[in-house]
Scaffold this active site. Sequence first.
Site, short mmCIF file in Angstrom:
data_model
loop_
_atom_site.label_atom_id
_atom_site.label_comp_id
_atom_site.label_asym_id
_atom_site.label_seq_id
_atom_site.Cartn_x
_atom_site.Cartn_y
_atom_site.Cartn_z
N ASP A 16 55.25 55.27 41.16
CA ASP A 16 54.37 54.11 41.23
C ASP A 16 55.20 52.81 41.26
OD1 ASP A 16 51.90 52.93 41.39
OD2 ASP A 16 51.26 53.45 39.37
N HIS A 17 54.53 51.68 41.10
CA HIS A 17 55.10 50.34 41.25
C HIS A 17 56.57 50.23 40.83
CE1 HIS A 17 51.18 48.29 41.89
NE2 HIS A 17 50.73 49.30 41.15
N GLU B 161 49.45 46.41 33.89
CA GLU B 161 49.75 47.83 33.89
C GLU B 161 51.22 48.02 33.62
OE1 GLU B 161 48.45 51.53 36.57
OE2 GLU B 161 49.95 50.31 37.57
N HIS C 56 44.25 45.99 38.08
CA HIS C 56 44.51 47.13 37.21
C HIS C 56 43.62 47.04 35.97
CE1 HIS C 56 48.73 47.41 39.10
NE2 HIS C 56 48.02 48.43 39.53
N HIS D 199 44.68 50.24 45.11
CA HIS D 199 45.20 50.16 43.75
C HIS D 199 44.10 49.67 42.81
CE1 HIS D 199 49.74 50.56 43.89
NE2 HIS D 199 49.34 50.84 45.11
N ASN E 236 44.55 54.95 43.57
CA ASN E 236 45.24 55.04 42.29
C ASN E 236 44.25 54.99 41.13
OD1 ASN E 236 47.56 54.88 43.84
ND2 ASN E 236 48.54 53.36 42.55
#
Length: 369
Positions: free
Chosen positions: A164-165, A237, A281, A320, A342
């Site tokens: 992820d990110h 997040e 998020h 996202h 996500n």
Amino acid sequence: SASDVSSAPKPGHFASTKPWTLARVPPLPRSIRQPEAHSKKDKLKLSAHHGEEIDMATSQLSRKTGVIVGDDVLKLFKYAQEKEFAIPAINVTSSSTVVAALEAARDKKAPIILQMSQGGAAYFAGKGIANDKQQASIAGAVAGAHYIRSIAPIYDLPVILHTDHCAKKLLPWLDGMMDADEAYYKEHGEPLFSSHMIDLSEEEVDYNIETTAKYLKRAAPMKQFLEMEIGITGGEEDGVNNEDVDNNSLYTQPEDILNIYNTLSAISPYFSIAAGFGNVHGVYKPGNVKLHPELLNKHQAHVKDKTGAKDNKPVFLVFHGGSGSSKVEYKEAISNGVVKVNLDTDLQYAYLTGIRDYVLKKKDYIMSQ
């Protein structure tokens, strides 16, 4: 239709007793609270509506079960766009969360994306390990990848193994994982991970695109996918807090998508774009989050018009901040070319409720030990 989608598992299921399901908890009132119980008739699957469609999807793959890479990921994404369904991307942090997600996907006969964040990867290694040079996150991600590769084949479904990110300050983490990818490729002819995400959305657009292109050039010989982000995802997040960003930065412009597409497609077809359309998020109070998935159709149309692409949806898009979103928002986003959604917050709470309820039920016994 395979476009019936949702976000969260049925609450109260704990990995060691009952598996997660891919059933939807009613939309959370965007203030953090526990998910409510939910009737079977409202279950909305994230991937296929019918097992037959998943069988059709896997029939096109060279590897039917376990971690898939390269052209198989490309074929699965194209099939998802054609049939208008998205593949859930579940953040995992341990063997038990991996197993819970795999059990749910197996029971729904659905392909799944298992992904690790930088913090989740460090947790996989152990909280007692120093991480000043991303060593815990690198080791945890690599260990998690090997575990998933070992266990996934027995669940009889295709799995995309993703991270992820990865913001600018975390690029040493990505470098370390790609070192492991290249070592694995030399031995097995494929990368350890199916794909990675590089997230330079907080940086200048030119730097974002140039740096993403550099990493895609490194990934391309392995046919490894790279996901990038343009337009900031709001909320918080994994220690990255974008709760105070200007709302305008949450919405990506079609010109940026075209620039990214032209730059990256000249290097490799193995890329996807997380384009901002108001994504956040976590879950927040009603009215605080304004998703505009219709913007994604404009991105696709702009790229098609300017490049002469034959496909009406030439770009693989990523959604996202899926937790707490509505069925309508999911369906519109997916109809506009989203192939990956996500999910984290809703599933963390679903997992928590199982542990919480078990511990409370056994409280007297536990306290007596």
